[in-house]
Design an enzyme around this catalytic site. Structure first.
Site, PDB file in Angstrom:
ATOM      1  N   ASP A  53     -12.551  20.022  69.384  1.00 38.75           N
ATOM      2  CA  ASP A  53     -11.186  19.288  69.059  1.00 38.75           C
ATOM      3  C   ASP A  53     -10.143  19.763  69.882  1.00 38.75           C
ATOM      4  O   ASP A  53     -10.039  20.956  70.209  1.00 38.75           O
ATOM      5  CB  ASP A  53     -11.082  20.146  67.686  1.00 38.75           C
ATOM      6  N   VAL A  54      -9.603  18.815  70.622  1.00 37.45           N
ATOM      7  CA  VAL A  54      -8.568  19.242  71.459  1.00 37.45           C
ATOM      8  C   VAL A  54      -7.317  19.765  70.945  1.00 37.45           C
ATOM      9  O   VAL A  54      -6.512  20.049  71.671  1.00 37.45           O
ATOM     10  CB  VAL A  54      -8.246  18.075  72.385  1.00 37.45           C
TER      11      VAL A  54
ATOM     12  N   ASN B 283      -7.309  11.145  77.097  1.00 36.65           N
ATOM     13  CA  ASN B 283      -7.253   9.748  76.069  1.00 36.65           C
ATOM     14  C   ASN B 283      -7.087  10.030  74.514  1.00 36.65           C
ATOM     15  O   ASN B 283      -6.722   9.412  73.817  1.00 36.65           O
ATOM     16  CB  ASN B 283      -8.272   9.174  76.439  1.00 36.65           C
TER      17      ASN B 283
ATOM     18  N   SER C  53       1.264   5.032  74.998  1.00 37.06           N
ATOM     19  CA  SER C  53       1.429   3.765  74.372  1.00 37.06           C
ATOM     20  C   SER C  53       2.843   3.204  74.547  1.00 37.06           C
ATOM     21  O   SER C  53       3.831   3.845  74.715  1.00 37.06           O
ATOM     22  CB  SER C  53       1.305   4.201  72.823  1.00 37.06           C
TER      23      SER C  53
ATOM     24  N   TYR D 105       4.097   9.939  66.162  1.00 35.70           N
ATOM     25  CA  TYR D 105       3.263   9.481  67.061  1.00 35.70           C
ATOM     26  C   TYR D 105       3.828   8.890  68.200  1.00 35.70           C
ATOM     27  O   TYR D 105       3.556   9.290  69.166  1.00 35.70           O
ATOM     28  CB  TYR D 105       2.577   8.170  66.463  1.00 35.70           C
TER      29      TYR D 105
ATOM     30  N   ALA E 220       6.869   9.925  69.539  1.00 31.62           N
ATOM     31  CA  ALA E 220       7.395  11.039  70.310  1.00 31.62           C
ATOM     32  C   ALA E 220       6.382  11.950  70.934  1.00 31.62           C
ATOM     33  O   ALA E 220       6.570  12.437  71.906  1.00 31.62           O
ATOM     34  CB  ALA E 220       8.146  12.161  68.968  1.00 31.62           C
TER      35      ALA E 220
ATOM     36  N   LYS F  40       3.759  10.433  72.099  1.00 30.50           N
ATOM     37  CA  LYS F  40       3.265   9.677  73.544  1.00 30.50           C
ATOM     38  C   LYS F  40       4.591   9.522  74.362  1.00 30.50           C
ATOM     39  O   LYS F  40       4.030   9.463  75.646  1.00 30.50           O
ATOM     40  CB  LYS F  40       3.086   8.147  72.995  1.00 30.50           C
TER      41      LYS F  40
END
Length: 259
Positions: free
Chosen positions: A63-64, A90, A142, A159, A161, A163
């Site tokens: 789990d990153v 990714n 994104s 999300y 923020a 990216k």
């Protein structure tokens, strides 16, 4: 082959866009290490496909979002192949609640997986790349990172923020990696998660041409993106063809967003 003899590490590399990236890198000659969270079947399928190409592949659960597991990912990749030449960040998780409805733990989880992991993994990888005088880093952002989310009836501010942070962080990597390490961003939008073979199509797919099938939301090329589209951009950036590009963002979105 463009990447003969290179070793790539792709986070979230056994499914969806990550799978497309892993297969494309292997097709160009790279051996590939990948992490995944829970889908053993998908991981096994991707490893087998890469090995069928005559390349080596390993996939391991990690789990990153956890700092110690980021270190373990790099350790296992080095254990399998000796070093890492190419890193593709990714892995990501989504989020679609409004800011006022987003609890602290959700913010932390999204930031840890989508942004902090890239920092933690590059911190482990960059010294070796510098020592060997070669490194290629690509982060997957994104289009939402450019305009903040908020599409229609949902909000993706957290999300978005994360990216957007990736874009700035990757520019920092480019500055600090000079002159041997390049760091760039691929920024997709509206991407089908299935490979062409899974969709029952050839690649690239034909765009819609009938007015009654015109896609909405500004897709100028009038088709949805594919994992192969994203993977092709990654291959370009990590190969010699992209060796004079660093700190840049490639927008792979069919013209949906034009900076």
């Amino acid at each position: 082959m463009k990447l003969e003899g290179k070793v790539a590490l792709v986070t979230g590399g056994t499914r969806s866009i990550g799978r497309g990236i892993s297969l494309a890198l292997a097709h160009e000659g790279a051996n590939v290490a990948m992490n995944y969270v829970n889908d053993d079947e998908a991981a096994g399928w991707t490893v087998d496909k890469i090995r069928d190409m005559g390349r080596e592949a390993v996939a391991f659960k990690a789990d990153v979002g956890e700092l110690e597991q980021c270190k373990e990912i790099v350790r296992k990749a080095n254990e399998a192949f000796g070093h890492v030449d190419i890193f593709v960040n990714n892995a990501a998780i989504g989020q679609d609640t409004y800011i006022v409805d987003t609890p602290d733990d959700v913010w932390d989880e999204v930031m840890n997986v989508n942004l902090r992991a890239a920092f933690a993994l590059v911190r482990e990888l960059m010294p070796g790349m510098t020592e060997r005088k070669f490194g290629r880093i690509v982060t997957i952002s994104s289009a939402l990172g450019q305009y903040g989310g908020g599409l229609g009836y949902v909000s993706k501010a957290t999300y978005a923020a994360s990216k957007a942070g990736l874009i700035a962080l990757t520019k920092g990597m480019a500055h600090e990696g000079t002159p041997y390490i390049t760091a760039n961003v691929v920024s997709p939008h509206g991407t089908d998660r299935r490979l062409a073979a899974e969709r029952g199509e050839t690649w690239p797919p034909e765009p819609y041409v009938d007015d009654d099938k015109r896609l909405q939301k500004g897709y100028v090329l009038n088709r949805i993106g594919t994992p192969e589209d994203v993977a092709a951009a990654v291959v370009y950036l990590v190969s010699d063809s992209g060796s004079f590009m660093t700190g840049q963002t490639l927008h792979v979105n069919g013209g949906h967003f034009m900076p």
